[in-house]
Design a protein around this motif. Structure first.
Motif, PDB file in Angstrom:
ATOM      1  N   LEU A  15      -2.241  -1.193  -4.656  1.00  0.00           N
ATOM      2  CA  LEU A  15      -3.376  -1.895  -4.056  1.00  0.00           C
ATOM      3  C   LEU A  15      -3.834  -3.109  -4.859  1.00  0.00           C
ATOM      4  CD1 LEU A  15      -5.657   0.935  -2.589  1.00  0.00           C
ATOM      5  CD2 LEU A  15      -4.167  -0.653  -1.356  1.00  0.00           C
ATOM      6  N   CYS A  16      -2.970  -3.595  -5.736  1.00  0.00           N
ATOM      7  CA  CYS A  16      -3.297  -4.775  -6.525  1.00  0.00           C
ATOM      8  C   CYS A  16      -2.476  -5.973  -6.045  1.00  0.00           C
ATOM      9  CB  CYS A  16      -3.038  -4.535  -8.002  1.00  0.00           C
ATOM     10  SG  CYS A  16      -4.143  -3.334  -8.780  1.00  0.00           S
ATOM     11  N   SER A  39       4.965  -4.618  -1.563  1.00  0.00           N
ATOM     12  CA  SER A  39       4.281  -3.977  -0.433  1.00  0.00           C
ATOM     13  C   SER A  39       5.145  -3.804   0.804  1.00  0.00           C
ATOM     14  CB  SER A  39       3.039  -4.795  -0.057  1.00  0.00           C
ATOM     15  OG  SER A  39       3.406  -6.088   0.398  1.00  0.00           O
ATOM     16  N   THR A 110      -6.443   7.680   5.568  1.00  0.00           N
ATOM     17  CA  THR A 110      -6.238   6.324   6.071  1.00  0.00           C
ATOM     18  C   THR A 110      -5.780   6.339   7.521  1.00  0.00           C
ATOM     19  OG1 THR A 110      -5.688   5.526   3.856  1.00  0.00           O
ATOM     20  CG2 THR A 110      -4.916   4.197   5.708  1.00  0.00           C
ATOM     21  N   PRO A 119     -10.597   2.243  -0.933  1.00  0.00           N
ATOM     22  CA  PRO A 119     -10.761   1.521  -2.196  1.00  0.00           C
ATOM     23  C   PRO A 119     -11.965   1.989  -3.011  1.00  0.00           C
ATOM     24  CG  PRO A 119     -10.244  -0.002  -0.425  1.00  0.00           C
ATOM     25  CD  PRO A 119     -10.519   1.319   0.214  1.00  0.00           C
ATOM     26  N   ALA A 145      -7.553  -4.540  -2.676  1.00  0.00           N
ATOM     27  CA  ALA A 145      -7.122  -3.461  -1.780  1.00  0.00           C
ATOM     28  C   ALA A 145      -7.136  -3.909  -0.326  1.00  0.00           C
ATOM     29  CB  ALA A 145      -8.008  -2.241  -1.972  1.00  0.00           C
ATOM     30  N   THR A 148      -4.328  -6.122   0.446  1.00  0.00           N
ATOM     31  CA  THR A 148      -3.077  -5.361   0.561  1.00  0.00           C
ATOM     32  C   THR A 148      -2.976  -4.700   1.933  1.00  0.00           C
ATOM     33  OG1 THR A 148      -3.063  -4.950  -1.818  1.00  0.00           O
ATOM     34  CG2 THR A 148      -1.708  -3.503  -0.439  1.00  0.00           C
ATOM     35  N   SER A 150      -3.908  -1.384   4.878  1.00  0.00           N
ATOM     36  CA  SER A 150      -3.629   0.041   5.034  1.00  0.00           C
ATOM     37  C   SER A 150      -2.139   0.348   5.155  1.00  0.00           C
ATOM     38  CB  SER A 150      -4.366   0.589   6.262  1.00  0.00           C
ATOM     39  OG  SER A 150      -3.945  -0.077   7.441  1.00  0.00           O
ATOM     40  N   PHE A 153      -0.524   0.041   1.837  1.00  0.00           N
ATOM     41  CA  PHE A 153      -1.015   1.140   1.003  1.00  0.00           C
ATOM     42  C   PHE A 153      -0.215   2.412   1.253  1.00  0.00           C
ATOM     43  CE2 PHE A 153      -3.989   4.856   0.928  1.00  0.00           C
ATOM     44  CZ  PHE A 153      -4.095   4.971  -0.453  1.00  0.00           C
TER      45      PHE A 153
END
Length: 233
Positions: A15-16, A39, A110, A119, A145, A148, A150, A153
């Motif tokens: 999430l960065c 990602s 999520t 987050p 986050a 990025t 869902s 993630f």
């Protein structure tokens, strides 16, 4: 600065985004820098392969947390490409059953309830206990986050759950290696950094005081100084 420095590839954590390395990138602005995209794929090996496909021929590799998992995979598959290695707040071990259960809970949350709360649930674990009420830092972490998203993630979580045990491969790492960890990191505590340090021949270990899992943002000046000095800038 001489021309002897290799480009730097930064690999962020879960999430960065590139924002997690913003202070360091600003300080190293006269060096070629690439921030990896981590990602798009659901396995650590696929992410590593994707990064290698777009990375320079030879580079310094910096991985934080999940980025460390990816960095260790890159060293397994293409060690000749990496001139120096920095591992920050990471873990060479595979996921435990409890960790996987927690990650699957967050994936389910999520999918069923949406991503907006995730987050905020994760933030206290990301930072030193003294920063839990730091609104500015929280907003930076939440913004990364949300940038990025869902779907990424969930892909990242699945990749982390299935990651391999990197410990058997660490003794084969030959490039100069620096390991950094926050002294108050509860997600990947200092003893895990010490384990990595013990397995990588000739590696150096630096503890960042008053920092949790994100020393690049929690103690940016100290972390940047450590990185610059070790790289020889």
């Amino acid at each position: 600065m001489s021309g002897n420095y290799h480009p730097i590839v930064f690999v962020p954590g879960l999430l960065c985004t590139e924002a997690v390395f913003a202070p360091q990138i600003a300080s190293l602005a006269d060096t070629p820098i690439m921030v990896a995209n981590h990602s798009r794929h659901e396995t650590i090996s696929d992410i590593a392969r994707d990064i290698l496909n777009s990375a320079p021929a030879e580079f310094t590799l910096v991985g934080l947390s999940m980025g460390g998992y990816i960095a260790m995979d890159i060293l397994r598959t293409a060690p000749q490409r990496v001139s120096k290695l920095i591992l920050m707040d990471t873990n060479a071990r595979p996921d435990t059953a409890d960790q996987t259960k927690r990650r699957e809970f967050l994936i389910g949350l999520t999918q069923k309830k949406g991503f907006h709360k995730v987050p905020h649930l994760l933030y206290p674990g990301f930072v030193h206990k003294s920063r839990e009420e730091d609104f500015t830092l929280r907003q930076t972490v939440v913004n990364m986050a949300m940038d990025t998203g869902s779907e990424a993630f969930i892909r990242q979580k699945r990749a982390i759950i299935a990651r391999p045990d990197s410990r058997p491969h660490l003794p084969a790492i030959k490039c100069p290696t620096l390991i950094i960890v926050g002294d108050g990191d509860t997600l990947t505590p200092p003893q895990l950094a010490e384990e990595i340090h013990g397995l990588i021949p000739g590696s150096q270990l630096t503890l960042i005081e008053n920092s949790g899992h994100l020393p690049t943002l929690e103690q940016p000046e100290h972390t940047t100084t450590v990185v610059r000095n070790w790289l020889g800038f």
